[in-house]
Every structure is written in structure tokens, then in C-alpha cells.
Design an enzyme around this catalytic site. Structure first.
Site: not given
Ligand code: NAI
Length: 452
Positions: A439, A141, A315, A184-185
Site C-alpha cells: 500500500h 507472422s 509472451h 496495433i491500431g
Molecule cells: P487485431 O486483430 O488486434 O485487430 C484488427 C481489427 O481490424 C479488428 O478489430 C477487426 O475487426 C478490424 N478489421 C478487420 N477487417 C477490417 C476492415 N476491412 N475494415 C475495418 N476494420 C477491419 O490486429 P492488429 O491490431 O493488426 O494486431 C495484430 C497482432 O499483433 C495481434 O495478434 C495482436 O495481438 C498483436 N499485437 C499485440 C500487441 C500487444 O500485445 N500489446 C501490440 C501490437 C500487436
């Protein structure tokens, strides 16, 4: 002629190529950038490397509470980035070695699917055409860039960053505005706040951490807020103007500015420019449609990882890749998503698997929630000052099985797989209560919660 061509060398692609090679298939893996994909090169691994340095820094700054006095603590972002690059390099080398050990041929080139003849699928890469009986699409992606005025210009000029650039900044920005309070944010907000930036998160929903349990999202927000991160919720970003982010909240237009802006509002499957139209693969909402065996509508063509838009987690991609290969090898295998854990590696960590209270309610399930403070764990108390961690377990009343677990607090990421195992194997709650947990560990909260 190959048995299998894998297009894309991220988690879905390299694991499936390894498994295919191991299973005796003559396999070619084509990757246009670096094997390991986004996860290894500009996602999961680099972010965890940075977050680990920030955690050490946080502990050092707050060391006095633990009886450790560090008078002058400093942070060297340059060294942190060098170390991160070193970790990534080693792991990329490891993936290449594993591919070689499994007799996979690796071609570093841009792949383009040309079509099919009587013998197999044709893929062009590096000026040559390769042929294989089976094709696995694992192109992953890319960053979702919505049509917000000024955003594209901001990205081009460097004021707006994506997950890629934010993980290689050699200078810590004085202030950072994060658009999107998802995974990510939040991870990057947590990092840059720890290392000294003034961080503001602008999130469209009324809660951060999207699909997570409401209560855990609130605890996480409170914890991060107490460390100095500002959250603006219910705010839809409508414009980016240089270093300014304009958003709409409660019908009013407002703005916030930062020396850097991070765009993290989601990702979308990479399906363009790879020639999918030449083999007429079915698509839905921009993703390749797959069944539970990871088969597409075209016999012999499989898709695994983010490109099928199902779970968008590294994963899951590993397992989807394995499922595809097992089916190619004639061993029927299916992908199950009900016990896929998800983790946010903030400090504190948040981990979840299975149903949350709201998804269980939406499904009309009859369930009980067992909730416990992580302070029940001696190890948690020994290591944590704030003590706001909790663990929630959802139990299905009819079958007496665990259907969901959420944890916020230290070690959550390492404990959650055990909960996933309990859900996946449908272990009776009575049997789990008879298990002996080591423990003192934080994992004991799972057992303890069941007795609460
Ligand atoms: P995300 O889908 O987790 O979060 C995006 C956020 O942006 C949502 O809360 C949404 O409501 C908000 N948003 C959307 N449009 C907006 C707007 N115009 N103004 C303000 N807020 C808005 O996406 P993210 O954080 O970019 O991550 C992308 C992908 O990468 C996800 O599928 C995630 O699962 C994966 N990822 C997983 C990680 C992990 O497993 N630890 C670490 C980093 C990424």
C-alpha cells in the site's frame, strides 16, 4: 551436424535457442533479418518506447493540474525515433550476447528447408546446407493485406503504412486514418493523437479492442474520444484511393482521408517460402498445426510462436518455445493458454487475463462478477485526474476460484501477471483475501474487489 536448427529469431526462436543451448543441445539459429523479430525491431519494444515519450508529453502538457507549470512544451519526433532506434539496438545486442553465452551459433541468412535424410533435417542457408536431428519452426507472422482495391498500391506508394513504417516516421502526419481498431491500431492512434495528428479509427465491428470486455472497450473508447480521436464503428473498408479510405457503413458508402493511413487489421503466420512442403508439415488455415507439446505431425519438427496461429503474442511465443525445447530434452511439458494475459498499451492501459463476461457466458459457466472503481486505490487517485479506471474479477461460483480479470487504468499491464498467477494456480478466493498487498498501489484494487 546439429542437434537443433531453429528457423526464425523472434521471441519464440531466440528464447528456444537459448534454452536449447543452455540444455546442452548443439544449436544453430537462422534469422534472415535481425534477431528479436517483429516484437523487438518493429513491434512491442519500439511502440512502447514511442508511447513512453508521448506519455511524458501528455503529462507535461497537462502539468498544471498537478501543480507543474510547463509553459512551452514541444515534441521532437526526430529525437524520439533516434532514442527508439537506440533502445532497439541495445536490446538486439543483448539478445546476441545471450545467444553467445548459451553457445548458440547465429547465422544471419534466409533459411530454406530442403527435406530429410537418414540422419536428420536439411536446411539451406547462405549457400550451405546444414543438418540437424530436430527442427523448430519459429518464422512468426506478417501483416495481413486483404484484397481491398487500392490497398497494395497504397502500401507500395507509401500512403498506407504498416506497423513497421509507422514506428519510424520522422514527421508527425497532420492526419492519420487507422484501418482496424485492434491492438496495433489503438496503440498507434493513441500515440499519434498525443503528439498532434488528427486521428480517425475505422473499425468493422461495433466495438474497438476486439476480444476485450465490452464495458472496458466502451470506457477506452470514451477516454480516447475525449482526447480527440474519432471512431467510425461498424464500418468495413472497401477501397483505398490515394489518401482516401472508402468504407461501407449502414449500407452507405462513405470516405475519410488522411495524410497517412495505417493498416492494422491483423497478422497471418509466415509459412510460405521456407520449404515446409518439403517435409509435409500439416497446416490449417495458413498456420502450422501443433499439439500441446508444440510438436507438428512430423516427428522431430516443432513450431512455436505466431507461425502456429494460436495466440499471436510475444509472451506466448516465449513459453511455447520453452515447451518445445523441454520436450526435445526429454522433459515432458505442455502449453496452457487459459492464463495468458493480453495488454493494450494505450493511455490508459487495458489488461485482461482469463475469461471475460461474454466468453464465460458462452461457455455456460456459473460465475459472479466483482467490479470496483480504481479510485479505491489511493495511489490511483493520487496520480489520476479522470478516474474512469475499473477492475473486474470473475469468480467461478462452484469452485470459488478466479477465472478472469480485466483492468483499465494506469499500471494495468504490470498488475495483470499477478491475476494470471491466481488463475493458473487456482488459488482459492479465501486465500487471496488473506494476502497482504503493498500500500498504496493500484494492485490493491484486486484484493478490494474481492471484498465488494
Ligand atoms: P487485431 O486483430 O488486434 O485487430 C484488427 C481489427 O481490424 C479488428 O478489430 C477487426 O475487426 C478490424 N478489421 C478487420 N477487417 C477490417 C476492415 N476491412 N475494415 C475495418 N476494420 C477491419 O490486429 P492488429 O491490431 O493488426 O494486431 C495484430 C497482432 O499483433 C495481434 O495478434 C495482436 O495481438 C498483436 N499485437 C499485440 C500487441 C500487444 O500485445 N500489446 C501490440 C501490437 C500487436
Amino acid at each position: 551436424m546439429y542437434d537443433l536448427i531453429v528457423v526464425g529469431g523472434g521471441p519464440a526462436g531466440y528464447i528456444s535457442a537459448e534454452r536449447a543451448g543452455h540444455g546442452g543441445l548443439k544449436t544453430l539459429l537462422i534469422e534472415k533479418a535481425s534477431v528479436g523479430g517483429v516484437c523487438l525491431n518493429e513491434g512491442c519494444v519500439p511502440s512502447k518506447t514511442l508511447l513512453h515519450s508521448a506519455k511524458i508529453y501528455d503529462y507535461a502538457k497537462g502539468g498544471e493540474k498537478y501543480g507543474v507549470c510547463c509553459k512551452e512544451v514541444s515534441y521532437d519526433q526526430d529525437k524520439v525515433i533516434d532514442r527508439k532506434d537506440g533502445v532497439v539496438k541495445k536490446l538486439v545486442g543483448g539478445v546476441k550476447a545471450a545467444l553467445k553465452a548459451n553457445n548458440v551459433e547465429l547465422l544471419e541468412a534466409d533459411a530454406h528447408i530442403k527435406g530429410k535424410d537418414k540422419e536428420g533435417f536439411l536446411v539451406e542457408a547462405g549457400g550451405q546446407v546444414y543438418k540437424a536431428k530436430y527442427l523448430l519452426i519459429a518464422t512468426g507472422s506478417g501483416v495481413l493485406v486483404p484484397p481491398i482495391p487500392g490497398l497494395r498500391e497504397g502500401l507500395d506508394e507509401g500512403a498506407v503504412l504498416t506497423n513497421k513504417e509507422i514506428l519510424s516516421l520522422r514527421e508527425i502526419p497532420e492526419s492519420l486514418v487507422v484501418i482496424g481498431g485492434g491492438v496495433i491500431g489503438l496503440e498507434m492512434a493513441s500515440y499519434y493523437n498525443s503528439v498532434g495528428s488528427k486521428v480517425t479509427v475505422v473499425e468493422m465491428l461495433e466495438k474497438i479492442a476486439g476480444q476485450n470486455d465490452e464495458e472496458l472497450s466502451r470506457i477506452l473508447q470514451g477516454n480516447l474520444k475525449s482526447k480527440g480521436i474519432e471512431f467510425i464503428l461498424g464500418a468495413k473498408v472497401t477501397k483505398v484511393d490515394g489518401n482516401k479510405v472508402v468504407f461501407e457503413k449502414e449500407g452507405k458508402e462513405r470516405e475519410v482521408s488522411g495524410s497517412k493511413i495505417l493498416l492494422s487489421i491483423g497478422r497471418r503466420p509466415t509459412t510460405e517460402g521456407i520449404g515446409l512442403e518439403n517435409i509435409s508439415v500439416n497446416m490449417k488455415r495458413g498456420a502450422v498445426v501443433t499439439d500441446e507439446q508444440m510438436k507438428t505431425n512430423i516427428p522431430g519438427v516443432y513450431a512455436a510462436g505466431d507461425v502456429n496461429g494460436k495466440s499471436m503474442l510475444a509472451h506466448t511465443a516465449y513459453r511455447e518455445g520453452e515447451v518445445a525445447i523441454n520436450n526435445i530434452l526429454g522433459k515432458k511439458d505442455i502449453m496452457r493458454y487459459q492464463a495468458v494475459p493480453s495488454v493494450i498499451y494505450t493511455h490508459p492501459e487495458v489488461a485482461s487475463v482469463g475469461e471475460t463476461e461474454s466468453t464465460a457466458k458462452d461457455k455456460g459457466l456459473d460465475f459472479t462478477v466483482k467490479k470496483i472503481s480504481n479510485n479505491y486505490s489511493g495511489r490511483y487517485m493520487a496520480e489520476n485526474e479522470r478516474g474512469d479506471g475499473i477492475t473486474k474479477i470473475l469468480i467461478d461460483n462452484e469452485y470459488d476460484r478466479i477465472i478472469g480479470v480485466q483492468i483499465i487504468g494506469s499500471y494495468a499491464s504490470e498488475i495483470i501477471y499477478g491475476a494470471g498467477l491466481m488463475i493458473e494456480t487456482e488459488l482459492p478466493v479465501g486465500d487471496i483475501k488473506e494476502l497482504v498487498f503493498p500500500h498504496p498501489t493500484v494492485s490493491e484494487v484486486i484484493r478490494e474487489a474481492l471484498f465488494s
